[in-house]
Enzyme design. Structure first.
Site, short mmCIF file in Angstrom:
data_model
loop_
_atom_site.label_atom_id
_atom_site.label_comp_id
_atom_site.label_asym_id
_atom_site.label_seq_id
_atom_site.Cartn_x
_atom_site.Cartn_y
_atom_site.Cartn_z
N GLY A 24 0.80 -1.21 0.00
CA GLY A 24 0.00 0.00 0.00
C GLY A 24 0.83 1.26 0.00
CG LEU A 33 -2.42 -1.88 -3.94
CD1 LEU A 33 -2.31 -1.31 -5.34
CD2 LEU A 33 -2.80 -0.82 -2.93
CG ASP A 34 1.35 -2.89 -3.44
OD1 ASP A 34 1.69 -2.64 -4.60
OD2 ASP A 34 1.15 -1.99 -2.59
CB ALA A 35 -1.53 -9.23 -3.47
#
Lengths: 283, 283, 283, 283
Positions: A200, A226-228
Site C-alpha cells: 500500500g 494491490l501489491d499482491a
C-alpha cells in the site's frame, strides 16, 4: 545460426525431459541451456530450454510437429520464442524520474533488448527526459471521476503501438481490472518495500515508524489485489535509527531502480513463468 | 524408493542430454533434478542429475549398461552416487575453536549428512570440545623438522578410518604435496579473505593496512599452490575505518564459519565438480 | 586503567555534548568513543560515550556529581556501566538446537562477555547440549492450563540467579505480560522472518506461499504485542522458487543464529537504547 | 539558519571534543552531528561535526577565533565548509556510457548537490549523452606520444572552470603524476574489481580465470601507484561458474555505477578524510 527459447509447463509425469530433448536432438538442435522445476505440491512440471540450430529451421513445421508429438500428449502449455521477436515495452511514469532515467540509460547502453515505442504519463514533468532520449512521450492526464477516459486513450495507444508489456516506473495511479485483464502477467510494477511488508501507500513512512533495520523493493506482476501479484525480484539495503524518512526515500531510489531493471530484464529474456500467483524465475 | 545422483563431464557434443535422460526413462527412473553447464572455451560438457526409482534397481548392472551405451561412446568421466554411500569426513584443527564448534553443532543438528570418525589436531587445546560432542580426538603434534613423522601418523589414521575427505577448520599447518595427492580435490580449506586478495598469512592485518571496506572468506579445495585452489564458496561483510585488526578477526569468524560450512555441504551433497582449477557448483 | 560506558537520553537542547564532554575532561577522563542521535520529531537527545581513566576513579562520587551538575539540569535518564558489571543471561529453549549450539559455542570462544547461570526449557530434548557445555539446565514443563505454575518456577529461578536479561533461543511459548513487565526491554527474541512481514506462527510457510525471493530473521525485544517489539537487528538471504518450505527452514537457521547472536552482543555491550518502541543502536 | 560542516584531524590528546563542542556552544551553535575516530596506532584524532546557527554568523571572525583558540593549540588541520560552497565536478569519460548515464541521471534528479561545468573525453562517442543532458562536452583526443599536449588542454579547461575535483567515469587513460599532484585526493576513480584483487587491466577476465564466486567494484582516490589509492567504497555481487566474461562485464556495470555514485556523494558531502593512504568515511 538460429536460436530458440522454449518455455513449458504441464502436469508432471516421467519422460518429459527425455522426450523434449530427444525431439530437438532429432531436428539437429544443440541444447545450450536447460532448467526445469517440479512443483511437487501441485504436480506441475516447468521447463526452460535454449536450443541452437546450425542450419535454417522451418519454424512453423517444427512447432506443428512439436505440438502433435509432445505438446498434446503431455497436455503442455508451451511457447517457442525466436530472437527475432523483440518485445514492445510501454513505460508509465508520473513525477519520479529516477527509474525512468535508469531504464532509458540501460536501453541506450544496449542492456535491454527491447523496443520502447511510448512513454505515457499523467503529468508533464518528465517529458524533457523522454525528449533527451528521443522517445515519444504522451501526456494523458488522469482526472478524478474521468479515469475511464484516460484509460481508453492509453489502450488505443498501446494497441496502436503493438505493446507487449507495460512497466510502471513509479506510476502513481491504480491500474484498473480491465487493463490488468488486457495484459495478464504483463504489467510490471516496482513497489518500494520488501513485500508483503508495507504493502500500500507510503511504505517508507511505515518502515520508519516500525523501526526496521532493512528496507527493500519488490518488482512484481500487477494483479487485481494491490501489491499482491507474483513477485519477480526483491532486494534490500541496511538502514539505522539515524535515517529519517527522507533518507529512506533517497536510499530506496537505488533499490527501486535496480530491482525494477532486473525484473524487466528477466521478463524480456523470457525467464519468468507465472503459476498460482508465484513466479518461476529461471536464471 | 531409491535415489541416485549422477555427475558427468565429457567433451561437448550434441545429444548428450537426450541420451542420458532417455537412458533413465527407459529404466523407469524419474528425473527430479537436472542441471548442466558447457565450458564453451574448452568444449566440455558438465551435468548433474538426480533420479528416483520407484522399484529396486540392480545398481551394478545399471552402471555397466550406462558405461557401455553412454559413458564410453561419449568419452565420459561419470559417477553415480547412492544415498547409502555416506562420506567419512576428517576434521583438522589447531587452536581456533569457532569453526569446530560450528561444524559439530551442525553435525549434531542433522544438518550435515556425514560421518565424523576423527578430529586431528597438532595441539591439545580443543580436545575438550571433541569430548563434549563425543567424537574421537587425536593429538598429533607437528614438530619442526619432523613433519614427515606427523603426516605418517595422520595418514595411517585416515586410512584406518576410511576417510573420504578432509576439512581444515583453521588448521595452521601447510599440507604437504604428498597428502594433497592422496586427497585430490578432497581437502577443503577455509581462508580468511576474499581470494585472490590477501592470500597467505595474516590476511586481516593486510586488509586493515590496505583500508578495504569489505572483508571476506573463501572455502576452496587445497592444491599445491598456497591459497590458489578451486574456489567453492565466498562471502563478505562490510567494515569501516573504525574497525581494528582485532575487530576484523572477530567479525571474520562468522564469515569463516558460514563459508566453510557451505563448502562442506556442497561437497557432501556431490554438488561440486572441479575442472581446470575451477569448480562447477550445481545448486 | 578503568573504563566507563555512559548511556543518556533527555529532551534535546543545545550544549549537552559540550557539558558532558567537559565534565569528563575535568575529571581527567579520555573519551574514546562518542556517538549521539537526535530524534527530531520527538525532540529527544540520545548519546553513548566510552571514557577511560588512567587513574582509579571514585565511581560513587563521580555519579553523584554527574547527576547534580548534568543529569538533573538536563532532565536526563542516564546510566554509567563499568567493565566489572558482567550481565547474567538466561537462555530459554524448546526443541530447536541450532541457536543454542551457536550461543554456547560463542560463549565458550569468549565472544560473548556474559555469565550464563541457567538454561530453562519446557522440554528435555536439549539437556545433553547444556551438559556438554557444563551449564545448568532446568526442565520446567509448561502444561496447558497450568502455565502460571511454570512461570512461577521460572521466576524463582531467575531471581535466585540474579538474571539481568533473557534470550529466547527459539522458545516455543508465549511469554506472559507479567514476565515481560518484570524484564522490560530485557527479553530478546528471534523471529524467523523480516518483520513486520510474516509475524506470528509459521513464517516460512507463509513466505513460501507468497513466493518471496528473500527470507529474513529479526531479533527484537519482547513486548506484549506479539512480534511487534523494538527491532534490534535483521538480516536476509536470497531464495528462489525451487526452495521448498523445508529448504527455507534449513536456510533460515543460519540467519536465525547470526541475527540472534548480533542482538545479544549489542545488548551485552550496552549499545542499544529503546524509545517509542524503536531501538537506537550505537555501532 | 546557517549550517557548517567541520572536518578536523590532529595529534590525539584529551580534551579535544570538550574544547571544540564548547567553542560552538559558546557561539550559540547547535551541534546536530558529531562523529570522531582515533587512529590508535598513529595517535591521530579525526572528527566531523555539523553545526547549525539560528542567527547569522560572521564566518571570517569565527574561523579566526577557532584557529587561535583551538586549531593552533591542538596543532589541527581543519576545514569549515558552508552550504554555499557548492563543488565544481569534472567528469572524464571514454566510450563506456553506463556510469555517465547514471551520474547525470542522479545529477538531474537533484541527488548530487554539485555543479558539472564540463565533461571531458578522449573520444566523441558519448557527446550525444552530454548534449541530451545539456552539459558542455569537450573532446580532447589523447594521441600516443603527445599525451602532454592533451593534458595541457585538460588543465586549462579545469582551471578555467574552477574545477574542485575530477571523476573518472570509466576513463581509459592513465592520469599523469603531474595531474594527480594538482588534484591530491580529489580525483575519484572506479575500478571494476574488489581491490586489491585484480588491480590493473582486464579484472573481469582475471576474475573469470580464477573462478571467484563474487565480483566487486571499488571507488578510490587516484594516487601515483595504479589502483592503490585510498579506498572510498566497495561493493560486490555473487556470480557462478555459469557466467562468462561477458556476463561479468554486464553484471559489473550496476556495481560500478553504484559504487562510483556513493564515492562521489561521500566526497561532495565532505564525509571523507584521507590519512596514510586510507580513508576515514564518516556516515
Amino acid at each position: 545460426m538460429s536460436k530458440f527459447t522454449l518455455l513449458i509447463h504441464c502436469p508432471d509425469t516421467s519422460g518429459i525431459i527425455a522426450s523434449v530433448t530427444s525431439f530437438f536432438y532429432k531436428h539437429k538442435g544443440n541444447i545450450i541451456y536447460i532448467d526445469q522445476y517440479v512443483d511437487v505440491e501441485n504436480k506441475i512440471f516447468f521447463m526452460r530450454l535454449e536450443c541452437e540450430f546450425a542450419k535454417p529451421v522451418k519454424i512453423k513445421e517444427l512447432k506443428k510437429e512439436f505440438e502433435e508429438t509432445i505438446g498434446k500428449p503431455y497436455q503442455m502449455s508451451w511457447h517457442i520464442y525466436t530472437a527475432s521477436s523483440k518485445l514492445n515495452m510501454a513505460i508509465f511514469v508520473s513525477k519520479y524520474d529516477h527509474c525512468l532515467y535508469d531504464i532509458l540509460g540501460r536501453y541506450r547502453s544496449g542492456e535491454l533488448d527491447v523496443n520502447i515505442p511510448v512513454i505515457i504519463s499523467n503529468h508533464k514533468d518528465l517529458e524533457h527526459i523522454a525528449r533527451g532520449f528521443d522517445i515519444p512521450f504522451y501526456h494523458i492526464p488522469v482526472i478524478k471521476g474521468q479515469k475511464d477516459k484516460a484509460e481508453k486513450q492509453q489502450k488505443e495507444l498501446l494497441e496502436k503501438e503493438n505493446i507487449d508489456f507495460i512497466v510502471l516506473a513509479r506510476y502513481m495511479q491504480i491500474i484498473s481490472p480491465k487493463m490488468i485483464k488486457a495484459f495478464p502477467n504483463r504489467i510490471i510494477n516496482i513497489h518500494h518495500s520488501f513485500l508483503p511488508a508495507f504493502a500500500g501507500a507510503k511504505p517508507y513512512h511505515f518502515a520508519y515508524k516500525r523501526g526496521v533495520k532493512i528496507i527493500g523493493a519488490t518488482s512484481h506482476y500487477v494483479t487485481e489485489e494491490l501489491d499482491a501479484g507474483p513477485i519477480i525480484e526483491q532486494d534490500i539495503t541496511r538502514i539505522s535509527h539515524s535515517h529519517s524518512v527522507k533518507d529512506l526515500i533517497l536510499k530506496g531510489r537505488d533499490l527501486e531502480k535496480i530491482v525494477l531493471a532486473r525484473g524487466i530484464k528477466l521478463h524480456i529474456e523470457r525467464k519468468t513463468l507465472v503459476f498460482n500467483n508465484k513466479t518461476i524465475v529461471f536464471t
